[in-house]
Design a protein around this motif. Structure first.
Motif, mmCIF file in Angstrom:
data_model
loop_
_atom_site.group_PDB
_atom_site.id
_atom_site.type_symbol
_atom_site.label_atom_id
_atom_site.label_comp_id
_atom_site.label_asym_id
_atom_site.label_seq_id
_atom_site.Cartn_x
_atom_site.Cartn_y
_atom_site.Cartn_z
ATOM 1 N N ILE A 90 64.848 17.235 58.650
ATOM 2 C CA ILE A 90 63.489 16.691 58.607
ATOM 3 C C ILE A 90 62.482 17.804 58.332
ATOM 4 N N ALA A 91 62.635 18.925 59.014
ATOM 5 C CA ALA A 91 61.715 20.054 58.826
ATOM 6 C C ALA A 91 61.783 20.575 57.399
ATOM 7 N N ARG A 92 62.991 20.678 56.855
ATOM 8 C CA ARG A 92 63.141 21.174 55.485
ATOM 9 C C ARG A 92 62.537 20.186 54.489
ATOM 10 N N GLU A 93 62.757 18.878 54.700
ATOM 11 C CA GLU A 93 62.151 17.863 53.822
ATOM 12 C C GLU A 93 60.633 18.000 53.821
ATOM 13 N N ALA A 94 60.067 18.177 54.991
ATOM 14 C CA ALA A 94 58.610 18.312 55.098
ATOM 15 C C ALA A 94 58.132 19.578 54.402
ATOM 16 N N ALA A 95 58.777 20.698 54.699
ATOM 17 C CA ALA A 95 58.364 21.974 54.114
ATOM 18 C C ALA A 95 58.492 21.961 52.598
ATOM 19 N N ASP A 96 59.496 21.263 52.089
ATOM 20 C CA ASP A 96 59.691 21.198 50.643
ATOM 21 C C ASP A 96 58.598 20.408 49.932
ATOM 22 N N GLN A 97 57.824 19.631 50.672
ATOM 23 C CA GLN A 97 56.736 18.855 50.081
ATOM 24 C C GLN A 97 55.416 19.620 50.028
ATOM 25 N N ILE A 98 55.377 20.787 50.628
ATOM 26 C CA ILE A 98 54.150 21.586 50.646
ATOM 27 C C ILE A 98 53.951 22.216 49.269
ATOM 28 N N PRO A 99 52.772 22.056 48.687
ATOM 29 C CA PRO A 99 52.520 22.687 47.386
ATOM 30 C C PRO A 99 52.712 24.201 47.477
ATOM 31 N N PRO A 100 53.253 24.811 46.442
ATOM 32 C CA PRO A 100 53.542 26.248 46.493
ATOM 33 C C PRO A 100 52.310 27.108 46.815
ATOM 34 N N GLN A 101 51.138 26.613 46.472
ATOM 35 C CA GLN A 101 49.916 27.377 46.740
ATOM 36 C C GLN A 101 49.607 27.483 48.229
ATOM 37 N N ARG A 102 50.264 26.685 49.077
ATOM 38 C CA ARG A 102 49.958 26.676 50.506
ATOM 39 C C ARG A 102 51.131 27.101 51.389
ATOM 40 N N VAL A 103 52.223 27.560 50.808
ATOM 41 C CA VAL A 103 53.334 28.041 51.632
ATOM 42 C C VAL A 103 52.976 29.396 52.232
ATOM 43 N N LEU A 104 53.688 29.765 53.266
ATOM 44 C CA LEU A 104 53.467 31.042 53.922
ATOM 45 C C LEU A 104 54.039 32.156 53.046
ATOM 46 N N ARG A 105 53.218 33.162 52.806
ATOM 47 C CA ARG A 105 53.616 34.282 51.950
ATOM 48 C C ARG A 105 53.872 35.523 52.805
#
Length: 190
Positions: free
Chosen positions: A7-22
């Motif tokens: 579930i966590a991976r499904e959610a994280a995969d929906q985050i636009p690349p511009q907003r992922v943690l860098r």
């Protein structure tokens, strides 16, 4: 229902690349870790003031639990296990009747608390902007995972209770929401 990690991976995969943690976000949080950790009691209090005051007595998390969450959130690592833990929070929210709007408002309040404290902290402007962007990204990821987990738990529970395949339940939901949408457009003259 899927595992919390799924579930966590499904959610994280929906985050636009511009907003992922860098990496730069991780670095700035690490540089200000000690200062962020001092906000733990204020963060716990903020949850109590904004979210738990709306719930029945005992429905909220303990102050110690909230401070532990803040410590883990600040210290990282922001890995699959952390995201799975946030997915667990979504399930807890369902059972405690904490809605996603309530969670989102409380999360926003915490981010604002950090922003206000950062202004008063004397952190130089460029570093403060980078820190607040990083905190916002972490908060956004947490919100996404909690909200997705909440949604998945409710959907899976309805599937189990109704005894129908989740795909069929989704189609029925889409038909009903389509009807709601037509009425809403008429209401707004759109």
């Amino acid at each position: 229902m899927e595992t919390l990690h799924t579930i966590a991976r499904e959610a994280a995969d929906q985050i636009p690349p511009q907003r992922v943690l860098r990496d730069q976000d991780r670095d700035v949080i690490r540089r200000h870790r000690d200062w962020l950790l001092t906000l733990g009691p204020d963060v716990a209090q903020a949850f109590g003031d904004v979210l738990y005051s709306r719930l029945p007595e005992g429905a909220g998390a303990s102050r110690e639990s909230l401070e532990n969450w803040w410590g883990r959130t600040v210290n990282g690592p922001w890995d699959d296990d952390y995201l799975a833990w946030m997915a667990l929070v979504g399930l807890v929210h369902v059972t405690r009747r904490i809605t996603n709007p309530m969670m989102l408002a409380a999360s926003d309040h915490v981010v604002q608390l950090v922003a206000d404290a950062a202004v008063l902290s004397g952190i130089p402007d460029d570093d403060r902007r980078a820190l607040l962007d990083a905190v916002g990204r972490v908060a956004g990821i947490v919100r996404v995972v909690i909200a997705w987990s909440h949604e998945r738990a409710v959907s899976a529970a309805l599937y189990e209770a109704a005894g129908m395949p989740e795909g069929l339940l989704a189609r029925l939901r889409d038909q009903e929401v389509g009807a709601f949408l037509e009425r809403a457009r008429a209401e707004l003259n759109l």
